[in-house]
Motif scaffolding. Structure first.
Motif, PDB file in Angstrom:
ATOM      1  N   TYR B  33       0.812 -59.789   9.192  1.00 34.66           N
ATOM      2  CA  TYR B  33      -0.472 -60.254   8.745  1.00 34.66           C
ATOM      3  C   TYR B  33      -0.943 -59.617   7.182  1.00 34.66           C
ATOM      4  CZ  TYR B  33      -1.106 -59.963  13.716  1.00 34.66           C
ATOM      5  OH  TYR B  33      -0.872 -60.035  15.110  1.00 34.66           O
ATOM      6  N   TYR B  35      -4.138 -59.237   4.822  1.00 30.89           N
ATOM      7  CA  TYR B  35      -5.746 -59.154   4.862  1.00 30.89           C
ATOM      8  C   TYR B  35      -6.053 -58.619   3.489  1.00 30.89           C
ATOM      9  CZ  TYR B  35      -6.251 -58.824  10.025  1.00 30.89           C
ATOM     10  OH  TYR B  35      -6.445 -59.134  11.339  1.00 30.89           O
ATOM     11  N   GLN B  37      -9.174 -56.719   1.306  1.00 32.47           N
ATOM     12  CA  GLN B  37     -10.237 -55.718   1.669  1.00 32.47           C
ATOM     13  C   GLN B  37     -11.461 -55.826   0.577  1.00 32.47           C
ATOM     14  OE1 GLN B  37      -9.706 -51.831   2.310  1.00 32.47           O
ATOM     15  NE2 GLN B  37     -11.683 -51.144   2.976  1.00 32.47           N
ATOM     16  N   GLY B  42     -15.533 -55.961   4.690  1.00 30.35           N
ATOM     17  CA  GLY B  42     -14.441 -55.321   5.571  1.00 30.35           C
ATOM     18  C   GLY B  42     -13.102 -55.917   5.312  1.00 30.35           C
ATOM     19  N   LEU B  43     -12.387 -56.259   6.061  1.00 30.81           N
ATOM     20  CA  LEU B  43     -11.087 -56.690   5.997  1.00 30.81           C
ATOM     21  C   LEU B  43     -11.048 -58.260   6.666  1.00 30.81           C
ATOM     22  CD1 LEU B  43     -10.237 -53.779   6.270  1.00 30.81           C
ATOM     23  CD2 LEU B  43      -8.047 -54.387   6.598  1.00 30.81           C
ATOM     24  N   TYR B  48      -1.131 -65.246   8.776  1.00 29.95           N
ATOM     25  CA  TYR B  48      -0.340 -64.205   9.909  1.00 29.95           C
ATOM     26  C   TYR B  48       0.816 -65.038   9.873  1.00 29.95           C
ATOM     27  CZ  TYR B  48      -2.563 -66.899  13.397  1.00 29.95           C
ATOM     28  OH  TYR B  48      -3.044 -67.947  14.415  1.00 29.95           O
ATOM     29  N   PHE B  90      -3.837 -55.832   2.273  1.00 26.33           N
ATOM     30  CA  PHE B  90      -3.189 -55.072   3.118  1.00 26.33           C
ATOM     31  C   PHE B  90      -2.415 -55.820   4.058  1.00 26.33           C
ATOM     32  CE2 PHE B  90      -4.687 -50.730   2.460  1.00 26.33           C
ATOM     33  CZ  PHE B  90      -6.014 -51.074   2.184  1.00 26.33           C
ATOM     34  N   PHE B 100      -0.776 -50.456   9.261  1.00 23.10           N
ATOM     35  CA  PHE B 100      -1.138 -50.957   8.209  1.00 23.10           C
ATOM     36  C   PHE B 100      -0.279 -50.503   6.942  1.00 23.10           C
ATOM     37  CE2 PHE B 100      -4.788 -53.995   8.464  1.00 23.10           C
ATOM     38  CZ  PHE B 100      -5.347 -53.604   9.623  1.00 23.10           C
ATOM     39  N   GLY B 101       0.163 -51.235   5.901  1.00 20.21           N
ATOM     40  CA  GLY B 101       0.730 -50.652   4.891  1.00 20.21           C
ATOM     41  C   GLY B 101      -0.431 -50.067   4.013  1.00 20.21           C
TER      42      GLY B 101
END
Lengths: 113, 109
Positions: B33, B35, B37, B42-43, B48, B90, B100-101
């Motif tokens: 995925y 995302y 931020q 939020g995210l 994806y 992310f 998460f990375g």
């Protein structure tokens, strides 16, 4: 469409006191619910999850969360807060295989001495 | 974070230039995925992937494209960067729990 709400931008608590970070969800079917924590300039770290089973879920660092289906809530709790718990907390939810997660806007927890 | 790395960690680019962010995993997870931020949001899911060459749009996909030619790599491309794409990006991998990375901080000037 699924949604997750965190009604508080910030929660302030004194060290040693119990803390609660609120989360409500709107997910069709059986929800998969998660809490993540983010420290400054870091990625998100997994705290705990609810998929099925007991409504009280225990996670990392002494945190727990209570799943309440009737109130569609999944509040994060800790009996005794630490200054080191200060961080940004995210609630997230999905349905089915949790192939997509929807995140709340985050709640900043500030724990003071 | 173990098993997932993002590159670059920081990038400053000019409006109108193409930008590619890379996510690499060593966990052999099927789902990946992207995302973004942003404060107050939020995210939010951009795109994806549920397998090699299988991708789908998220809620904020406009202006972004992705590619996944190998299980381990998931690329996010901003075809023509705009200031509204200044954000922290992310990558995440999932087999029921998302990992998460460390994120890529992108600034478009």
């Amino acid at each position: 469409a699924q949604s997750v709400a965190q009604p508080e931008d910030q929660v302030n608590v004194a060290e040693g006191n119990p803390l609660t970070v609120k989360c409500t969800y709107s997910v069709s079917g059986n929800p998969y619910l998660f809490w993540y924590v983010q420290y400054p300039n870091r990625g998100l770290q997994f705290l705990l999850k609810y998929i099925t089973g007991d409504n009280l879920v225990k996670g990392s660092y002494g945190f727990e969360a209570e799943f309440n289906k009737s109130q569609t809530s999944f509040h994060l709790k800790k009996p005794s807060a630490l200054v080191s718990d200060s961080a940004l907390y995210f609630c997230a939810g999905g349905a089915g295989t949790a192939s997509k997660l929807t995140f709340g806007t985050g709640t900043r927890l500030q724990v003071t001495l | 974070d173990a098993g997932i790395t993002q590159s670059p960690r920081h990038k400053v680019t000019e409006t109108g230039t193409p930008v590619t962010l890379r996510c690499h995993q060593t966990e052999n997870h099927r789902y990946m995925y992207w995302y973004r931020q942003d404060p107050g949001h939020g995210l939010r899911l951009i795109h994806y992937s549920y397998g090699v060459k299988d991708t789908d749009k998220g809620e904020v996909s406009d202006g972004y494209s992705v590619s996944r030619s190998k299980t381990e790599d998931f690329l996010l491309t901003l075809e023509s960067a705009t200031s509204s794409q200044t954000s922290v990006y992310f990558c995440a991998i999932s087999e029921r729990v998302f990992t998460f990375g460390s994120g890529t901080r992108l600034t478009v000037v």
